[in-house]
Scaffold this motif. Structure first.
Motif, PDB file in Angstrom:
ATOM      1  N   ARG A 144       0.843  -1.200   0.000  1.00 29.00           N
ATOM      2  CA  ARG A 144       0.000   0.000   0.000  1.00 29.00           C
ATOM      3  C   ARG A 144       0.883   1.256   0.000  1.00 29.00           C
ATOM      4  O   ARG A 144       0.960   1.980   1.006  1.00 29.00           O
ATOM      5  N   PRO A 145       1.588   1.528  -1.095  1.00 25.94           N
ATOM      6  CA  PRO A 145       2.470   2.697  -1.146  1.00 25.94           C
ATOM      7  C   PRO A 145       1.678   3.999  -1.016  1.00 25.94           C
ATOM      8  O   PRO A 145       0.699   4.208  -1.740  1.00 25.94           O
ATOM      9  N   TYR A 146       2.122   4.856  -0.109  1.00 24.09           N
ATOM     10  CA  TYR A 146       1.333   6.060   0.154  1.00 24.09           C
ATOM     11  C   TYR A 146       1.418   7.076  -0.986  1.00 24.09           C
ATOM     12  O   TYR A 146       0.552   7.938  -1.134  1.00 24.09           O
ATOM     13  N   GLY A 147       2.456   6.970  -1.829  1.00 24.39           N
ATOM     14  CA  GLY A 147       2.556   7.869  -2.971  1.00 24.39           C
ATOM     15  C   GLY A 147       1.461   7.649  -3.992  1.00 24.39           C
ATOM     16  O   GLY A 147       1.134   8.539  -4.773  1.00 24.39           O
ATOM     17  N   TYR A 148       0.876   6.449  -3.981  1.00 21.33           N
ATOM     18  CA  TYR A 148      -0.204   6.117  -4.914  1.00 21.33           C
ATOM     19  C   TYR A 148      -1.575   6.475  -4.342  1.00 21.33           C
ATOM     20  O   TYR A 148      -2.595   6.248  -4.986  1.00 21.33           O
ATOM     21  N   GLY A 152       1.842  11.813  -0.925  1.00 21.25           N
ATOM     22  CA  GLY A 152       3.217  12.189  -1.217  1.00 21.25           C
ATOM     23  C   GLY A 152       3.508  13.644  -0.876  1.00 21.25           C
ATOM     24  O   GLY A 152       4.591  13.977  -0.384  1.00 21.25           O
ATOM     25  N   ASP A 153       2.537  14.519  -1.119  1.00 22.21           N
ATOM     26  CA  ASP A 153       2.733  15.946  -0.850  1.00 22.21           C
ATOM     27  C   ASP A 153       2.974  16.195   0.635  1.00 22.21           C
ATOM     28  O   ASP A 153       3.829  17.000   1.010  1.00 22.21           O
ATOM     29  N   LEU A 214      -2.012  13.438  -5.419  1.00 21.11           N
ATOM     30  CA  LEU A 214      -2.907  14.529  -5.032  1.00 21.11           C
ATOM     31  C   LEU A 214      -3.384  15.299  -6.253  1.00 21.11           C
ATOM     32  O   LEU A 214      -4.535  15.751  -6.307  1.00 21.11           O
ATOM     33  N   ALA A 215      -2.518  15.436  -7.267  1.00 22.04           N
ATOM     34  CA  ALA A 215      -2.924  16.121  -8.497  1.00 22.04           C
ATOM     35  C   ALA A 215      -4.082  15.391  -9.170  1.00 22.04           C
ATOM     36  O   ALA A 215      -5.032  16.014  -9.650  1.00 22.04           O
ATOM     37  N   VAL A 216      -4.009  14.070  -9.208  1.00 21.43           N
ATOM     38  CA  VAL A 216      -5.093  13.277  -9.797  1.00 21.43           C
ATOM     39  C   VAL A 216      -6.363  13.447  -8.969  1.00 21.43           C
ATOM     40  O   VAL A 216      -7.468  13.590  -9.520  1.00 21.43           O
TER      41      VAL A 216
END
Length: 303
Positions: A144-148, A152-153, A214-216
């Motif tokens: 569960r990568p938090y960047g996905y 990430g921000d 976050l952009a998505v």
């Protein structure tokens, strides 16, 4: 063969990301130096540790995206090492372990130089260091990568801003104050702006792959307003610090690259082409480092 291997590892380390990773250490050290509470040993070891952690993050991102199949021909930015066939996944995983161990060693040496026998501070910084290593690896690695998932921000803001600048300043001075928080917050916002352009550049492939940056989550239009907010807030906080703490210094020099950052931010806001966003990504990273550098140098010069 040796040259090819070295070139492959330099490619994987993504050297162009390292100046921005050092900005928090430069700022924290400059703030301490301006108060005559500076240690060259802390500066050197903090820089080494920060750069190792950034390289660790770069290697882990390369590995994590490759394992999940997100690095393909739709990627707009520079090809990752595994994607380009320069390194295997097994080689990258071994490198991740080695760099993680090196960062632990460097971090412990840093604490020994700075904290002495202060056990409470040791425990606090060991916890923060462990968290930094986990965060560097878990951005794209793991189940569960938090960047996905759009976090990430927050991670970049914390580690490049609050923890990076405040932590370095504390290691020099054994103290924290509100004025330093302003600078730390500003640097975190600029680093987050760099990540946001990266996510805007990769918006469509990330969206198609289910990578919810976050952009998505915000959508392309709101992510651009978010970018303007990051840039203007960072520059405002630096201006507040200088007006409050060092109005008669040359720290105001940060405004020169700051104006260039505003121009770049306008380009990010108005252009959607991938190649243009990639250019603005590089420009924002370089200018953010120059902001930190000129602020740090100018802070020491009174007129």
């Amino acid at each position: 063969m040796l040259n090819i291997t070295l070139k492959s590892w330099l490619h994987a380390a993504r050297l162009r990301t390292l100046p921005l990773a050092s900005a928090s250490i430069i700022l924290g050290s400059a703030l301490a130096f301006s108060q005559q509470q500076f240690s060259a040993g802390v500066l050197g070891l903090a820089l080494v540790t920060a750069l190792l952690l950034q390289i660790l993050s770069n290697l882990a991102n390369d590995y994590g995206d490759a394992v999940k199949g997100l690095d393909d021909d739709s990627r707009v930015g520079p090809k990752r090492a595994i994607q380009a066939g320069l390194l295997t996944k097994q080689q990258m995983l071994r490198a991740i372990v080695v760099v993680a161990l090196l960062s632990i060693g460097s971090g412990l040496a840093l604490l020994a130089v700075s904290l002495g026998a202060n056990l409470q501070a040791w425990l606090g910084f060991i916890s923060l260091g462990g968290l930094a290593i986990v965060a560097a690896m878990a951005y794209t690695m793991g189940a569960r990568p938090y960047g996905y998932r759009g976090f990430g921000d927050i991670s970049v803001f914390l580690f490049f801003g609050l923890l990076g600048v405040l932590g370095c300043y504390y290691l020099h001075t054994q103290s924290i104050n509100l004025a330093v928080v302003l600078v730390a917050t500003a640097n975190g916002l600029l680093a987050t702006a760099v990540l946001n352009i990266n996510n805007l550049r990769d918006f469509k492939p990330d969206q198609q792959a289910g990578k919810l940056t976050l952009a998505v989550r915000l959508g392309e239009t709101r992510a651009r307003y978010y970018h303007l907010l990051l840039i203007f807030s960072a520059l405002l906080l630096l201006a507040v610090f200088v007006a409050w703490q060092a109005p008669s210094s040359l720290a105001w020099l940060f405004a020169l690259p700051g104006l260039a950052l505003v121009k770049v931010a306008n380009t990010v806001f108005t252009h959607y082409q991938h190649h243009i966003l990639d250019q603005q990504l590089q420009a924002t990273a370089k200018l953010s480092f120059v902001v930190a550098l000129l602020f740090s140098i100018g802070l020491q010069i009174q007129f």
